[in-house]
Motif scaffolding. Structure first.
Motif, PDB file in Angstrom:
ATOM      1  N   ILE A  96       0.837  -1.198   0.000  1.00 20.90           N
ATOM      2  CA  ILE A  96       0.000   0.000   0.000  1.00 20.90           C
ATOM      3  C   ILE A  96       0.874   1.250   0.000  1.00 20.90           C
ATOM      4  N   MET A  97       1.930   1.226   0.809  1.00 22.50           N
ATOM      5  CA  MET A  97       2.838   2.377   0.869  1.00 22.50           C
ATOM      6  C   MET A  97       3.514   2.621  -0.474  1.00 22.50           C
ATOM      7  N   SER A  98       3.916   1.549  -1.163  1.00 20.10           N
ATOM      8  CA  SER A  98       4.559   1.734  -2.470  1.00 20.10           C
ATOM      9  C   SER A  98       3.580   2.331  -3.469  1.00 20.10           C
ATOM     10  N   PHE A  99       2.320   1.898  -3.414  1.00 21.18           N
ATOM     11  CA  PHE A  99       1.312   2.471  -4.290  1.00 21.18           C
ATOM     12  C   PHE A  99       1.178   3.969  -4.018  1.00 21.18           C
ATOM     13  N   LEU A 101       3.307   6.031  -2.623  1.00 19.82           N
ATOM     14  CA  LEU A 101       4.507   6.766  -3.036  1.00 19.82           C
ATOM     15  C   LEU A 101       4.527   7.008  -4.542  1.00 19.82           C
ATOM     16  N   LEU A 102       4.183   5.994  -5.299  1.00 13.92           N
ATOM     17  CA  LEU A 102       4.207   6.124  -6.756  1.00 13.92           C
ATOM     18  C   LEU A 102       3.021   6.930  -7.273  1.00 13.92           C
ATOM     19  N   ALA A 103       1.911   6.874  -6.578  1.00 18.15           N
ATOM     20  CA  ALA A 103       0.715   7.596  -7.027  1.00 18.15           C
ATOM     21  C   ALA A 103       0.889   9.094  -6.921  1.00 18.15           C
ATOM     22  N   THR A 104       1.789   9.551  -6.075  1.00 12.28           N
ATOM     23  CA  THR A 104       1.990  10.989  -5.915  1.00 12.28           C
ATOM     24  C   THR A 104       3.030  11.544  -6.873  1.00 12.28           C
ATOM     25  N   LYS A 105       3.647  10.681  -7.682  1.00 12.89           N
ATOM     26  CA  LYS A 105       4.647  11.091  -8.672  1.00 12.89           C
ATOM     27  C   LYS A 105       3.985  11.104 -10.050  1.00 12.89           C
ATOM     28  N   HIS A 106       3.602  12.269 -10.504  1.00  9.65           N
ATOM     29  CA  HIS A 106       2.894  12.384 -11.785  1.00  9.65           C
ATOM     30  C   HIS A 106       3.846  12.664 -12.931  1.00  9.65           C
ATOM     31  N   LYS A 107       3.481  12.145 -14.084  1.00 13.88           N
ATOM     32  CA  LYS A 107       4.257  12.343 -15.306  1.00 13.88           C
ATOM     33  C   LYS A 107       4.051  13.737 -15.873  1.00 13.88           C
ATOM     34  N   HIS A 108       2.876  14.311 -15.664  1.00 14.92           N
ATOM     35  CA  HIS A 108       2.561  15.628 -16.235  1.00 14.92           C
ATOM     36  C   HIS A 108       3.054  16.743 -15.364  1.00 14.92           C
TER      37      HIS A 108
END
Length: 108
Positions: A96-99, A101-108
């Motif tokens: 859940i933590m990895s999700f 962390l990655l969900a807050t890093k946007h490509k745009h």
């Protein structure tokens, strides 16, 4: 703002249902199961492509698989009545933590 994560949730849920549907095809050779399973995988692939519009390939894959594991965990706990150790729960928490962390890093 975070609606695009519904693509991961929807896609992995459809992917899990397609796995079950294709297993039913293998056991009874009813072609409706084959068609439904393949169609489900096509929809699942489209959902993954939509997730790629927001994240890179590695981040998208990690998020996709973490959501898939979370769906399986919910099914195994509530449907199959399986239990988990503290170590297992810690692993789920790390997922859940990895999700997050990655969900807050946007490509745009």
């Amino acid at each position: 703002m975070y609606y695009h994560y519904l693509f991961a949730l929807l896609g992995t849920a459809i992917e899990a249902a397609s796995d079950i549907t294709l297993k039913k095809y293998v056991t009874n050779r009813n072609y409706l199961y084959l068609i439904a399973g393949l169609l489900g995988y096509a929809i699942s692939g489209y959902s993954f492509m939509k997730l790629l519009e927001y994240h890179d390939l590695v981040s998208s894959n990690i998020m996709w698989h973490v959501v898939h594991f979370m769906i399986l965990a919910v099914v195994s706990i509530f449907y199959f009545k399986e239990t988990y150790t503290y170590r297992d729960m810690l692993g789920i928490l790390f997922g859940i933590m990895s999700f997050l962390l990655l969900a807050t890093k946007h490509k745009h």
